[in-house]
Motif scaffolding. Structure first.
Motif, PDB file in Angstrom:
ATOM      1  N   UNK A 197      -3.961   7.144  66.473  1.00 28.21           N
ATOM      2  CA  UNK A 197      -3.842   5.818  65.867  1.00 28.21           C
ATOM      3  C   UNK A 197      -2.403   5.630  65.394  1.00 28.21           C
ATOM      4  N   UNK A 198      -1.742   4.628  65.929  1.00 33.30           N
ATOM      5  CA  UNK A 198      -0.362   4.332  65.503  1.00 33.30           C
ATOM      6  C   UNK A 198      -0.424   3.425  64.279  1.00 33.30           C
ATOM      7  N   UNK A 199       0.285   3.843  63.225  1.00 35.80           N
ATOM      8  CA  UNK A 199       0.299   3.070  61.987  1.00 35.80           C
ATOM      9  C   UNK A 199       1.671   2.480  61.695  1.00 35.80           C
ATOM     10  N   UNK A 200       2.630   2.681  62.580  1.00 34.27           N
ATOM     11  CA  UNK A 200       3.978   2.170  62.373  1.00 34.27           C
ATOM     12  C   UNK A 200       4.905   2.709  63.440  1.00 34.27           C
ATOM     13  N   UNK A 201       6.186   2.303  63.412  1.00 32.06           N
ATOM     14  CA  UNK A 201       7.135   2.757  64.443  1.00 32.06           C
ATOM     15  C   UNK A 201       7.277   4.272  64.499  1.00 32.06           C
ATOM     16  N   UNK A 202       7.230   4.922  63.324  1.00 31.56           N
ATOM     17  CA  UNK A 202       7.405   6.376  63.301  1.00 31.56           C
ATOM     18  C   UNK A 202       6.315   7.032  62.452  1.00 31.56           C
ATOM     19  N   UNK A 203       5.123   6.479  62.533  1.00 33.30           N
ATOM     20  CA  UNK A 203       4.002   7.065  61.804  1.00 33.30           C
ATOM     21  C   UNK A 203       2.728   6.883  62.616  1.00 33.30           C
ATOM     22  N   UNK A 204       2.002   7.985  62.789  1.00 33.28           N
ATOM     23  CA  UNK A 204       0.742   7.948  63.528  1.00 33.28           C
ATOM     24  C   UNK A 204      -0.186   9.005  62.945  1.00 33.28           C
ATOM     25  N   UNK A 205      -1.452   8.873  63.295  1.00 30.90           N
ATOM     26  CA  UNK A 205      -2.447   9.851  62.855  1.00 30.90           C
ATOM     27  C   UNK A 205      -3.213  10.334  64.077  1.00 30.90           C
ATOM     28  N   UNK A 206      -3.221  11.637  64.268  1.00 26.47           N
ATOM     29  CA  UNK A 206      -3.988  12.274  65.337  1.00 26.47           C
ATOM     30  C   UNK A 206      -5.245  12.860  64.710  1.00 26.47           C
ATOM     31  N   UNK A 207      -6.415  12.374  65.137  1.00 24.57           N
ATOM     32  CA  UNK A 207      -7.688  12.862  64.597  1.00 24.57           C
ATOM     33  C   UNK A 207      -8.355  13.749  65.642  1.00 24.57           C
ATOM     34  N   UNK A 208      -8.650  14.971  65.249  1.00 27.45           N
ATOM     35  CA  UNK A 208      -9.320  15.933  66.119  1.00 27.45           C
ATOM     36  C   UNK A 208     -10.748  16.130  65.632  1.00 27.45           C
ATOM     37  N   UNK A 209     -11.685  16.088  66.548  1.00 26.01           N
ATOM     38  CA  UNK A 209     -13.090  16.353  66.225  1.00 26.01           C
ATOM     39  C   UNK A 209     -13.613  17.363  67.229  1.00 26.01           C
ATOM     40  N   UNK A 210     -14.356  18.361  66.744  1.00 27.21           N
ATOM     41  CA  UNK A 210     -14.820  19.426  67.618  1.00 27.21           C
ATOM     42  C   UNK A 210     -16.227  19.832  67.211  1.00 27.21           C
ATOM     43  N   UNK A 211     -17.025  20.217  68.179  1.00 27.90           N
ATOM     44  CA  UNK A 211     -18.373  20.697  67.907  1.00 27.90           C
ATOM     45  C   UNK A 211     -18.311  22.040  67.192  1.00 27.90           C
TER      46      UNK A 211
END
Length: 517
Positions: A113-127
């Protein structure tokens, strides 16, 4: 496709929990903030490369003919489950905790998810069948390494780990390992009598209260003469024994074997396991002796952990402990990677103390509890007591458990307040307060109704005049005076006058029926 291997004991328990819709089977989710000029295509390739080389992220758990229980395999060439989105302010993936199908072969999701020009969030989900909390932290490092162009080290895969565990079942040490757990199970112990617990069966939700651990208290643990984790646990179990009044009880220790075996240190998979403890803490035992006994049991459990039998279905523990390594921010590929706190430990316990380390030092204590069984205010006090016990242990190795100082700063302040000397003079009564106001602020307004206004001086004179009249009519201590008056300024003057005369007033509403009056 790689060959199949049996599920580990922990995986079988998770699979059973999935069939019962239990929290143990919910996906593990970790959000990673990315700061800097991000190349989305490059990050996707990094995720895909990590999936390609990480056996656990391609795991398939399915029935295999000829075997009583499902087995696991990791087919080649499984594509990464990847999605990129723009514009979400919080960067959270609303579907991150959606359950995985164990037989689908895609036990991993990545959302950017990009939240700005130089800010993003990578969400990892695993079983949880494929990876545990420690494995999630390794995944972040592995993806960052791919993004930076660094080669990832070759590691043992989840299937290989399970196969190794299976091989150990026929090793020469297996009978001794199985005997260790049989002897432990033969000790008949109840759950601890948890402090502040309410009646009820409990629910599935978990709340958390957290505190920072003072660096001085963390450093002092090295002086206890036992390994750090044993000292941390000893303080917790001593506290529960003291508060619950129970000398012998059972509890659960969530252990990560990556700390026990160098060959597993970089393994992504379901390695973390709950090992049952049999605790015996007498009030006359020294705190140091309890810590040494805990250390000895932890060592024995580590040596036999590969042979732990499966727990009976639905078997839960009341109290647990977990030691977690908190991932620190780092730089890789021109980005700053900042992982959120790890997910809460999946002990299934009503009450679990988790200690999070930064580097090798304990930095934070978290108390995870079932809010349907425990009050938040009580848990707020309990975690303070846990930190007090932790700070007291290093300086009192020879002190009996019953005498270990466990009063928190708040407790000591309360005791000091209760023990404070009595005031030199009692506070003034209502009648005295009126006379005081009449002297200090005679002209200030004191009483108003539809018929007039009284200053404090005027009110005091009216009360004193009526009080003298009442005393002349025999009103004294313990004499009751019925005031048959409506609500008015006159009633207020009469109330004060009766009290000043020493009597007790009995208000009677003139609107009441005659018989009642």
């Amino acid at each position: 496709m790689h060959g199949t291997s049996a599920l580990t004991t922990r995986q079988r328990e998770i699979l059973e929990a999935a069939g019962q819709d239990a929290p143990d089977a919910a996906p593990l989710v970790l959000a990673v903030s990315l700061e800097g000029p991000l190349d989305g295509a490059r990050l996707r390739r990094a995720v895909e490369g990590t999936v390609a080389e990480t056996e656990a992220l391609r795991l398939v758990v399915a029935p295999v003919p000829g075997f009583r229980t499902p087995r696991q395999s990791a087919p080649e060439g499984t594509a990464a489950d990847w999605r990129e989105e723009d514009g979400k302010e919080d960067g959270k993936d609303d579907g991150a905790d959606a359950p995985f199908d164990p037989s689908a072969g895609r036990p991993f999701r990545a959302r950017l998810h990009r939240a700005g020009p130089e800010r993003a969030v990578l969400t990892l989900a695993v079983s949880p069948l494929a990876c545990d909390r420690g494995g999630l932290a390794l995944l972040v490092r592995r993806i960052a390494g791919h993004y930076a162009g660094d080669a990832a080290p070759a590691t043992i895969g989840q299937c290989r780990f399970a196969a190794w565990r299976e091989e150990l079942e026929s090793s020469e040490d297996a009978p001794q390992g199985r005997r260790h757990w049989e002897e432990a199970a033969a000790v008949a112990l109840d759950d601890p009598s948890l402090p502040y617990r309410r009646q009820g069966d409990g629910g599935k939700l978990t709340a958390t209260v957290a505190r920072r651990i003072a660096p001085a208290a963390a450093a002092a643990l090295a002086t206890t003469g036992v390994p750090q984790e044993a000292a941390l646990q000893a303080a917790w179990w001593i506290l529960l024994s003291r508060l619950g009044g129970r000398e012998r009880f059972r509890a659960l220790w969530l252990n990560d074997p990556r700390r026990d075996y160098d060959m597993l240190a970089e393994t992504v998979g379901t390695l973390e396991d709950g090992l049952p403890l049999a605790l015996s803490i007498s009030p006359s035992d020294s705190a140091g002796a309890v810590a040494r006994a805990v250390a000895a049991q932890l060592d024995a459990h580590r040596d036999a952990q590969e042979h732990r039998p499966e727990r009976p279905a639905g078997r839960r523990f009341s109290a647990g402990f977990a030691l977690t390594d908190r991932p620190d921010p780092f730089e890789a590929g021109g980005l700053r990677w900042i992982a959120d706190a790890p997910p809460a430990p999946r002990t299934g316990c009503e009450l679990t103390l988790e200690i999070r380390r930064s580097g090798e030092m304990p930095a934070e204590a978290l108390l995870h509890y079932d809010p349907s069984l425990f009050d938040a205010a009580a848990m707020d006090g309990l975690i303070d007591q846990a930190l007090t016990a932790l700070a007291a242990l290093p300086g009192h190795p020879a002190t009996p458990v019953a005498e270990l100082p466990l009063a928190t700063a708040a407790d000591r302040a309360l005791h000091a307040a209760l023990a404070a000397p009595a005031p030199d003079s009692p506070p003034p009564l209502v009648t005295g307060r009126l006379a005081l106001h009449a002297r200090q602020r005679p002209d200030a307004p004191a009483l108003t109704d539809g018929n007039g206004h009284w200053s404090y001086a005027a009110l005091d004179r009216a009360v004193e005049t009526l009080a003298r009249h009442l005393r002349g009519r025999g009103v004294e201590a313990e004499r009751r005076v019925a005031l048959v008056m409506p609500r008015s300024a006159g009633l207020v003057i009469a109330l004060h006058a009766v009290m000043r005369a020493g009597g007790a007033y009995v208000p009677v509403d003139p609107a009441w029926p005659d018989g009642r009056r």
